[in-house]
Design a protein around this motif. Structure first.
Motif, mmCIF file in Angstrom:
data_model
loop_
_atom_site.group_PDB
_atom_site.id
_atom_site.type_symbol
_atom_site.label_atom_id
_atom_site.label_comp_id
_atom_site.label_asym_id
_atom_site.label_seq_id
_atom_site.Cartn_x
_atom_site.Cartn_y
_atom_site.Cartn_z
ATOM 1 N N THR A 115 0.900 -1.050 -0.010
ATOM 2 C CA THR A 115 -0.052 0.046 0.018
ATOM 3 C C THR A 115 0.918 1.241 0.155
ATOM 4 N N SER A 116 0.311 2.322 -0.478
ATOM 5 C CA SER A 116 1.007 3.722 -0.350
ATOM 6 C C SER A 116 0.906 4.137 1.081
ATOM 7 N N GLY A 117 -0.186 3.536 1.590
ATOM 8 C CA GLY A 117 -0.423 3.910 3.030
ATOM 9 C C GLY A 117 -0.687 5.505 3.226
ATOM 10 N N GLY A 118 -0.894 6.212 2.205
ATOM 11 C CA GLY A 118 -1.188 7.673 2.310
ATOM 12 C C GLY A 118 0.445 8.364 1.910
ATOM 13 N N LEU A 119 1.330 7.911 1.486
ATOM 14 C CA LEU A 119 2.628 8.408 1.114
ATOM 15 C C LEU A 119 2.715 9.004 -0.212
ATOM 16 N N PRO A 120 3.145 9.991 -0.433
ATOM 17 C CA PRO A 120 3.676 10.211 -1.978
ATOM 18 C C PRO A 120 4.380 9.511 -2.648
ATOM 19 N N LEU A 121 4.242 8.804 -3.748
ATOM 20 C CA LEU A 121 4.914 7.825 -4.300
ATOM 21 C C LEU A 121 5.870 8.365 -5.613
ATOM 22 N N ALA A 122 5.849 9.536 -5.962
ATOM 23 C CA ALA A 122 6.422 10.028 -7.100
ATOM 24 C C ALA A 122 8.115 9.584 -7.252
ATOM 25 N N ASP A 123 8.700 9.689 -5.785
ATOM 26 C CA ASP A 123 10.370 9.509 -5.946
ATOM 27 C C ASP A 123 10.533 8.215 -5.638
ATOM 28 N N LEU A 124 9.609 7.124 -5.527
ATOM 29 C CA LEU A 124 9.888 5.831 -4.912
ATOM 30 C C LEU A 124 9.568 4.809 -6.259
ATOM 31 N N GLY A 125 9.458 5.183 -7.324
ATOM 32 C CA GLY A 125 9.571 4.375 -8.502
ATOM 33 C C GLY A 125 8.357 3.441 -8.713
ATOM 34 N N ALA A 126 7.243 4.186 -8.173
ATOM 35 C CA ALA A 126 6.082 3.261 -8.436
ATOM 36 C C ALA A 126 5.404 3.547 -9.690
ATOM 37 N N ALA A 127 4.962 2.500 -10.450
ATOM 38 C CA ALA A 127 4.178 2.646 -11.618
ATOM 39 C C ALA A 127 2.759 3.281 -11.350
ATOM 40 N N ASP A 128 2.531 3.784 -12.425
ATOM 41 C CA ASP A 128 1.046 4.487 -12.481
ATOM 42 C C ASP A 128 -0.052 3.334 -12.753
ATOM 43 N N TRP A 129 -0.895 3.030 -11.846
ATOM 44 C CA TRP A 129 -1.773 1.692 -12.037
ATOM 45 C C TRP A 129 -3.080 2.259 -12.537
ATOM 46 N N ARG A 130 -3.347 3.364 -12.919
ATOM 47 C CA ARG A 130 -4.567 4.069 -13.245
ATOM 48 C C ARG A 130 -4.985 3.495 -14.619
ATOM 49 N N GLY A 131 -4.022 3.275 -15.698
ATOM 50 C CA GLY A 131 -4.613 2.907 -16.949
ATOM 51 C C GLY A 131 -4.908 1.564 -17.149
ATOM 52 N N ASP A 132 -4.011 0.633 -16.459
ATOM 53 C CA ASP A 132 -4.188 -0.928 -16.254
ATOM 54 C C ASP A 132 -5.643 -1.107 -15.383
ATOM 55 N N TYR A 133 -5.994 -0.381 -14.507
ATOM 56 C CA TYR A 133 -7.111 -0.561 -13.639
ATOM 57 C C TYR A 133 -8.363 -0.191 -14.496
ATOM 58 N N TYR A 134 -8.274 0.825 -15.263
ATOM 59 C CA TYR A 134 -9.627 1.085 -15.973
ATOM 60 C C TYR A 134 -9.725 0.311 -17.243
ATOM 61 N N ARG A 135 -8.782 -0.484 -17.778
ATOM 62 C CA ARG A 135 -8.910 -1.164 -18.663
ATOM 63 C C ARG A 135 -9.457 -2.621 -18.161
ATOM 64 N N THR A 136 -9.125 -2.894 -17.035
ATOM 65 C CA THR A 136 -9.595 -4.077 -16.148
ATOM 66 C C THR A 136 -11.066 -3.863 -16.074
ATOM 67 N N PHE A 137 -11.267 -2.601 -15.067
ATOM 68 C CA PHE A 137 -12.690 -2.374 -14.683
ATOM 69 C C PHE A 137 -13.084 -1.068 -15.138
ATOM 70 N N PRO A 138 -13.569 -1.287 -16.497
ATOM 71 C CA PRO A 138 -14.110 -0.010 -17.057
ATOM 72 C C PRO A 138 -15.171 0.902 -16.703
ATOM 73 N N SER A 139 -15.978 0.204 -15.856
ATOM 74 C CA SER A 139 -17.248 0.933 -15.192
ATOM 75 C C SER A 139 -16.923 1.106 -13.761
ATOM 76 N N ALA A 140 -15.558 1.032 -13.250
ATOM 77 C CA ALA A 140 -15.087 1.494 -11.947
ATOM 78 C C ALA A 140 -15.337 2.997 -11.936
ATOM 79 N N ALA A 141 -15.499 3.491 -10.670
ATOM 80 C CA ALA A 141 -15.947 5.052 -10.207
ATOM 81 C C ALA A 141 -14.550 5.612 -10.542
ATOM 82 N N ARG A 142 -14.726 6.830 -11.214
ATOM 83 C CA ARG A 142 -13.409 7.676 -11.566
ATOM 84 C C ARG A 142 -13.043 8.473 -10.227
ATOM 85 N N TRP A 143 -13.802 8.472 -9.340
ATOM 86 C CA TRP A 143 -12.898 9.202 -7.933
ATOM 87 C C TRP A 143 -12.050 8.478 -7.499
#
Length: 198
Positions: free
Chosen positions: A95-123
């Motif tokens: 988990t990010s646990g609420g930490l900023p991840l920009a400097d920790l090498g984390a990949a952006d999950w959003r694209g894959d997530y919405y491809r897998t779950f196209p109806s998921a809430a955008r919020w």
């Protein structure tokens, strides 16, 4: 173990996520699902992460353990901050646990997530608040579970979280990725069982 253990999934939202681990441990806990996320049906009353936190906090009316994965870990951290007096043990997986991840090498999950779950809430993709300072105030013993093959939440995230959570233990599971509670259920169950009993 306290009578009540709350299991919080990630953005996949399914209450079944933690079942393989809980079944191995013989724990009949409370298994949350997240309305509107993953393939879960939406609920007009749930429109933000704040609403998910409120849903969990409502169930904390006595001593509890919180066991959480990914986005559920942010909910768990916020619930622990809201009712610190009731949190016995924390288990936070990838988990990010609420930490900023920009400097920790984390990949952006959003694209894959919405491809897998196209109806998921955008919020759910909205930027989170940095909880780094607040996390330092959590006193409950925390077990941090990471895989060494997780691009979404790399080990560096767990290491930073471990530094902020006094008395936490970080365990890295070889070959595990973001769904380690399902792919490595026996190892994860053993670690969680020892932590909750300890």
């Amino acid at each position: 173990m306290p009578e009540k253990t709350l299991f919080l999934p990630g953005a996949g939202g399914s209450a079944s996520f933690w079942r393989p681990v809980a079944d191995r441990l013989g724990i009949e806990g409370t298994f949350f699902s997240w309305p509107g996320l993953g393939n879960e049906a939406p609920d007009p009353a749930i429109t933000s992460l704040d609403d998910l936190v409120a849903m969990v906090v409502e169930h904390i009316d006595g001593p509890v353990n919180l066991v959480a994965q990914s986005m559920g870990g942010v909910v768990a951290i916020r619930a622990a901050l809201a009712k610190p007096q009731f949190i016995q043990k924390l288990v936070l997986a990838v988990t990010s646990g609420g930490l900023p991840l920009a400097d920790l090498g984390a990949a952006d999950w959003r694209g894959d997530y919405y491809r897998t779950f196209p109806s998921a809430a955008r919020w759910i993709a909205a930027p989170g608040v940095d909880l780094s300072d607040e996390i330092k105030t959590i006193k409950a013993p925390a077990l941090l579970l990471w895989g060494d093959s997780d691009p979404i939440s790399p080990i560096a995230v767990g290491e930073r979280l471990s530094k902020l959570l006094a008395g936490s233990e970080l365990h890295v599971i070889a070959g595990a990725g973001h769904d380690l509670a399902q792919t490595h259920a026996p190892a994860v169950a053993d670690l969680i069982g020892a932590h909750l009993r300890g």
